[in-house]
Structures are given as C-alpha cells and as structure tokens.
Design an enzyme around this catalytic site. Structure first.
Site, PDB file in Angstrom:
ATOM      1  CG  LEU A  57      -1.868  -1.258   1.563  1.00  0.00           C
ATOM      2  CD1 LEU A  57      -2.640  -1.027   2.158  1.00  0.00           C
ATOM      3  CD2 LEU A  57      -3.586  -0.778   0.127  1.00  0.00           C
ATOM      4  CE1 TYR A  58       5.468   6.086   2.320  1.00  0.00           C
ATOM      5  CE2 TYR A  58       6.731   4.474   1.338  1.00  0.00           C
ATOM      6  CZ  TYR A  58       6.380   5.780   2.030  1.00  0.00           C
ATOM      7  OH  TYR A  58       7.328   6.749   2.319  1.00  0.00           O
ATOM      8  CB  SER A  59       5.385   0.822  -3.075  1.00  0.00           C
ATOM      9  OG  SER A  59       6.030   0.212  -2.504  1.00  0.00           O
TER      10      SER A  59
ATOM     11  CE  LYS B 207       5.322   9.091  -0.003  1.00  0.00           C
ATOM     12  NZ  LYS B 207       5.367  10.671   0.254  1.00  0.00           N
TER      13      LYS B 207
END
Length: 322
Positions: free
Chosen positions: A138-140, A143
């Site tokens: 989710l972060y990748s 972002k």
C-alpha cells in the site's frame, strides 16, 4: 522566505523546520493535534492548525508562502487501504489544490524509492526508471500515485518538484531504527540472506539539504533521488545503527527465497481470513530491506548542486552516547 510544511511534527519535517529557521526563513507547519503543534514549536516553526482533509484551511495557511514542502504521509507496509489512499493520494491532491488556490508558486513533494517496488530489482536505479504497473504494498502504491499527482500538477503557475530519499535515518528517528531495535529486543530479528547486499541510505539532514536545493534550483515536473553517496552493505549499516543504541543484532539469518514465501503466504492468509493485526513479514519489506536497493543521485548533484553534507560516519558518531 515564508514556507509551509506538511508533516512538520515528523522526522523529516522537524529537521526541515530547523534548517529553514537556521537560514532565516519564516516557517508555518500543519499541525492536527496539540502534540503535533508542540513538536512544530519545539523545532522553531509556527503551527497552523488543520489537517490534509481541509483544502480551504490549507489554502488560508499557505497564503503568502513562496514554497510548500509536502512531507506528510501515511507510512508502513500494512494497514487499511482507505487510510493509505486518503492520506497519501487524497492528501497530496488537496495540498496541490490548496497551493494553487493560495497562489503558491512551488510545491516540493517528498517521495521515496519505494515507489519502484513491484518492478525489477532496484539496483543503481535513476529517475528514468518507470513506476511499476503493479506496485507491491500500500505504501509503494499510494506514494507512487501521489508522486504522479504532483508531477501532473506542474504548470507555469505552480512548479512541482519531487525528491526521493532512500532509507532515511539519523538522530531522532521515529520509524526505521525503533523498528529494528524492537525486533532485536524481542528476539524476533533475523537477517535476510545474511544482510550481505548493498543499500543506499540518506541521513535526514541530507534529505533536507536535497529538499532545499530542489526548492532553489529544481526544475518543475522533475524527480530527484538523494542519498549519502556510495552504497554500503546493509548488514554493516544496520549493525552500526543498532550499536548506537547499545544493541548487537543476532547472527540468525533466513534465505531470501524463504522470506519471500513467508511474506506471500502471510499476506494471503491475512487477506483471506482475514486475521487481526499484520503479517509477520510482507513482500514490500522483503523488497526494501531484504535485497539490494541502490539508487543514483547524479542528477541531483549535477542540477541542484546537492552534495550530501553529512557522511555516514559523521551521522553515526552523533548518535553514539557520550
């Protein structure tokens, strides 16, 4: 000049406020809680109460600013997809809209090398590498979407510049080192493939140096990696970081193929059942701390005059007690 900072109570934000104040700038920083406001004040900034959901308040706070530094983000490698999208994608969209509304001429967006996770191994990557079609984590994912929003917003009226640091560290770190230290103390720490692979790093003050250089000399619509310089073996670097806390990591190691299998299997179980909490290991973590991740910051050094003034040795020395 007058600057506005999101994420001012975070690790990068606090250091950025301090560097801006040291050179004589006026700094306002978004603060959504009393604790965040106190942290902003301690760093030398003026708190602007509000949050990333309120575009009108953001715009009012940004009025008269020459640049917005957007460092606020939802971090981590597991969580609620809606929360990650709301903060990282929606928050970035509202920051950009507020900056246009307030007539701010420039936004410097803090991104990450993690936007490349899901593509080929990140080895000597530069800014020409495309974002993966299927990001891992989710972060990748969020972002990467936020970075795309920032670059798409570039215009003659609003210049947007993206800065990507890798493995941010330093005195006062609230994310990277605490996680490794907790794992060592709990006995759950293990190297992946012995930790014998190269990594790029970026001391937090070098991150801020890159952000300031991007604000002064960055080209709108461009991305810039920033690092500490030459790569270092991951095991040597993390071992040295832990030693500053009086900790010695165990020698225990797991092969990379096993780490990948455990991460994939765990994610499947947590998604399918679902289970509470988070998996013990994620595919995103294996990609970012279990294999080589090296990036090239030649473009920042060439175009921005970035030099990375804090060496790894100097940064470690200031973290050692006494």
């Amino acid at each position: 000049m007058k600057c506005f900072v999101t994420g001012g109570s975070g690790f990068i934000g606090r250091n950025l406020i301090q560097m801006l104040k040291q050179r004589g700038d006026e700094v306002l920083a978004l603060a959504r809680s009393d604790a965040a406001a106190a942290s902003v004040k301690e760093a030398g900034g003026e708190p602007a109460r509000g949050d990333l959901d309120d575009e009108a308040t953001l715009a009012a706070s940004m009025a008269g600013c020459a640049v917005v530094f957007h460092s606020a983000a939802q971090v981590g490698d597991w969580g609620d997809p809606a929360v990650f999208h709301r903060h990282n994608v929606g928050g970035t969209e509202r920051v950009l809209a507020a900056a246009r509304r307030a007539g701010v001429p420039q936004v410097v967006h803090v991104s990450t090398e993690a936007v490349l996770v899901g593509g080929p191994p990140i080895v000597r990557a530069d800014e020409t590498w495309p974002l993966p079609a299927r990001p891992i984590g989710l972060y990748s994912l969020t972002k990467g979407l936020a970075e795309q929003r920032a670059l798409a917003a570039n215009s003659p009226e609003l210049a947007t510049v993206v800065v990507r640091p890798r493995l941010v560290w330093g005195q006062g770190d609230t994310t990277l080192l605490p996680q490794f230290a907790k794992a060592v103390r709990s006995g759950s720490f293990a190297w992946i493939d012995g930790g014998h692979f190269q990594t790029s790093t970026c001391h937090v003050r070098n991150v801020c140096e890159g952000l300031l250089a991007a604000a002064e000399r960055g080209r709108g619509g461009e991305v810039y990696f920033v690092t500490d310089g030459p790569s270092i073996e991951f095991r040597d670097f993390i071992g040295a970081l832990l030693q500053t806390q009086g900790l010695t990591p165990p020698s225990r190691s797991v092969p990379r193929w096993l780490a990948r299998a455990v991460a994939a299997g765990g994610e499947h179980l947590w998604h399918t059942l679902p289970l509470p909490g988070r998996p013990p290991l994620t595919r995103n973590a294996v990609r970012l701390i279990g294999e080589e991740v090296t990036v090239c910051d030649d473009k920042a050094r060439r175009e921005l005059g970035y030099c990375g003034s804090v060496s790894v040795q100097a940064g470690l020395a200031e973290m050692r007690p006494g």
